[in-house]
Design a protein around this motif. Structure first.
Motif, PDB file in Angstrom:
ATOM      1  N   TYR A 239    -103.024 -73.732 -17.152  1.00  0.00           N
ATOM      2  CA  TYR A 239    -102.710 -74.377 -18.419  1.00  0.00           C
ATOM      3  C   TYR A 239    -103.446 -75.715 -18.488  1.00  0.00           C
ATOM      4  O   TYR A 239    -103.864 -76.258 -17.462  1.00  0.00           O
ATOM      5  N   SER A 241    -103.667 -79.682 -19.278  1.00  0.00           N
ATOM      6  CA  SER A 241    -102.882 -80.910 -19.344  1.00  0.00           C
ATOM      7  C   SER A 241    -103.853 -82.060 -19.492  1.00  0.00           C
ATOM      8  O   SER A 241    -104.556 -82.423 -18.532  1.00  0.00           O
ATOM      9  N   ALA A 272     -87.502 -73.212 -24.532  1.00  0.00           N
ATOM     10  CA  ALA A 272     -88.307 -74.317 -25.079  1.00  0.00           C
ATOM     11  C   ALA A 272     -89.410 -74.713 -24.103  1.00  0.00           C
ATOM     12  O   ALA A 272     -90.552 -74.997 -24.508  1.00  0.00           O
ATOM     13  N   GLU A 273     -89.099 -74.739 -22.819  1.00  0.00           N
ATOM     14  CA  GLU A 273     -90.109 -75.062 -21.816  1.00  0.00           C
ATOM     15  C   GLU A 273     -91.209 -74.000 -21.792  1.00  0.00           C
ATOM     16  O   GLU A 273     -92.395 -74.321 -21.669  1.00  0.00           O
ATOM     17  N   ASP A 275     -92.075 -72.068 -24.283  1.00  0.00           N
ATOM     18  CA  ASP A 275     -92.860 -72.171 -25.508  1.00  0.00           C
ATOM     19  C   ASP A 275     -93.892 -73.302 -25.389  1.00  0.00           C
ATOM     20  O   ASP A 275     -95.039 -73.170 -25.833  1.00  0.00           O
ATOM     21  N   LYS A 276     -93.486 -74.403 -24.784  1.00  0.00           N
ATOM     22  CA  LYS A 276     -94.415 -75.519 -24.546  1.00  0.00           C
ATOM     23  C   LYS A 276     -95.541 -75.077 -23.618  1.00  0.00           C
ATOM     24  O   LYS A 276     -96.713 -75.398 -23.829  1.00  0.00           O
ATOM     25  N   ARG A 279     -98.144 -72.855 -25.388  1.00  0.00           N
ATOM     26  CA  ARG A 279     -99.109 -73.578 -26.215  1.00  0.00           C
ATOM     27  C   ARG A 279    -100.224 -74.214 -25.392  1.00  0.00           C
ATOM     28  O   ARG A 279    -101.332 -74.428 -25.885  1.00  0.00           O
ATOM     29  N   ALA A 280     -99.939 -74.499 -24.105  1.00  0.00           N
ATOM     30  CA  ALA A 280    -100.942 -75.139 -23.254  1.00  0.00           C
ATOM     31  C   ALA A 280    -101.685 -74.139 -22.369  1.00  0.00           C
ATOM     32  O   ALA A 280    -102.722 -74.482 -21.787  1.00  0.00           O
TER      33      ALA A 280
END
Length: 423
Positions: A239, A241, A272-273, A275-276, A279-280
């Protein structure tokens, strides 16, 4: 009347003893009565006191299969009994401690046993020699077990599970022998060395030594998941960052291969984690598939597919792993050689634990007259071959792999002096 209860990671079995023998208790299921009751729970919201209904065993599986997205399905919850990191399981609007889950399971088990559980004066409960999990806390597990079983209103006695199998196997022997009992369950592999005297002796059996390890069938399942499923869910991926490309943290994949955690990943914070992370991620589709499996409550069919291929590899040299659900479709050929390579390190640790049990008993392999293999995972060919190599094929015995522990626990419950057996 005394009862023997094998509360297992995968299955639970109940036996009753009256007089000289013991019999298995038939437990009602949707497709008829069976002595083997899956250690599973299914919760759903309904118009009942508290607003949450619950079923256990095959009834839990049946409820889940009818309404998967409206349920919370838990399996192998025994595996967190000794875990200090497990506090409560969030189920809809409530949080359940281990003992709450355990009492719910026992309540439904008792209902399917037609009151047998509540009619006993003494219940002998099997416990592993070493609990499953990382750095298991035995005192915490005992505290949770005590709170779980207190509601039954009987004298509760804890006995190492392989000792139950030893007592059951003793009923088939006519001569004195020193036996090694190897009990392979879902969460733990436990070993006891027991001296059996000839029938009619004042003291028929005497425990000599024990050892256990938190590696068994569930760990073998994880190896299959790790090789065939997790790469499709992002394991090994990366991912972004800021201006760096980093490997996706292993934590989510660890939870995904643990039944006690997978079922609890369907919560707002975890999703939620994820989903974040999606996106990355450099491969967002892989994380999408993980989210779809969690949101679609696909844990049970996924693990069922793993169990099917594992059992098939116990019968043949090759099998097909097939799973479809939650946006994933997998079909892969798996050979027994591949599977045995995946579990080789686990098997080595298991056999080292066997050596530790012999050492505690003050014996070597030549001092064992017979090896009794029990528990569902004992049917794995690599395990049977390892014991044959160590002790010789002619000394191996098996049978009643799923029921011998409960049968023997019920027989132990009839002994006048339980001090030698309690753990």
């Amino acid at each position: 009347m005394s009862l023997g209860l094998d509360f297992g990671t995968t299955n639970s079995v109940l036996a009753r003893a009256d007089g000289d023998g013991a019999t298995l208790v038939p437990l009602d299921g949707p497709d008829g009565a069976d002595a083997v009751f899956r250690s599973a729970l299914c919760f759903w919201q309904d118009d009942v006191p508290g607003g949450i209904a619950v079923e256990a065993g095959p009834w839990a599986i049946d409820e889940y299969l009818q309404f998967p997205e409206g349920c919370r399905f838990l399996q192998s919850f025994k595996s967190v009994a000794a875990s200090p990191s497990f506090d409560t399981a969030p189920i809809f609007t409530k949080r359940y401690r281990f003992e709450d889950l355990g009492r719910a399971f026992l309540d439904r088990l008792a209902a399917r046993a037609h009151g047998v559980l509540h009619g006993a004066t003494r219940i002998v409960v099997g416990r592993p020699i070493t609990y499953a999990g990382h750095r298991p806390d035995e005192a915490l597990a005992r505290q949770r077990y005590d709170a779980m079983f207190a509601a039954l209103g009987a004298q509760i006695v804890y006995v190492y599970e392989p000792l139950g199998a030893a007592f059951s196997h003793a009923a088939t022997l006519t001569d004195a022998a020193t036996i090694l009992v190897a009990d392979f369950g879902g969460g733990t592999s436990d070993f006891s060395v027991v001296r059996l005297e000839a029938p009619g002796s004042d003291r028929r059996a005497r425990p000599l030594g024990h050892a256990g390890i938190g590696i068994a069938g569930d760990q073998f399942d994880r190896r299959i998941l790790d090789r065939l499923v997790l790469p499709l869910l992002g394991k090994g991926g990366t991912y972004r960052s800021f201006d760096k490309v980093l490997e996706i943290p292993a934590g989510h994949f660890t939870d995904f291969t643990d039944w006690s955690r997978l079922a609890l990943m369907r919560n707002r914070k975890t999703l939620a984690e994820l989903d974040k992370l999606r996106r990355a991620a450099t491969d967002p589709d892989a994380i999408d598939r993980m989210i779809a499996v969690i949101e679609g409550e696909q844990g049970y069919p996924l693990y069922d597919a793993v169990g099917q291929v594992k059992r098939a590899l116990s019968q043949g040299d090759e099998a097909t792993f097939a799973f479809e659900g939650g946006g994933i479709a997998i079909e892969a050929q798996v050979t027994r050689d591949q599977f045995e390579a995946w579990i080789a390190d686990d098997l080595a640790r298991i056999m080292a634990t066997v050596d530790r049990a012999l050492e505690v008993a003050g014996l070597d392999a030549d001092g064992i007259d017979r090896v009794f293999l029990t528990g569902g995972t004992s049917l794995t060919p690599a395990i049977r071959r390892a014991f044959a190599d160590r002790f010789g094929q002619d000394r191996l015995a098996s049978g009643n792999e799923l029921t011998s522990v409960a049968h023997g626990l019920a027989l132990i419950g009839q002994q006048d002096d339980l001090a030698a057996w309690t753990a």
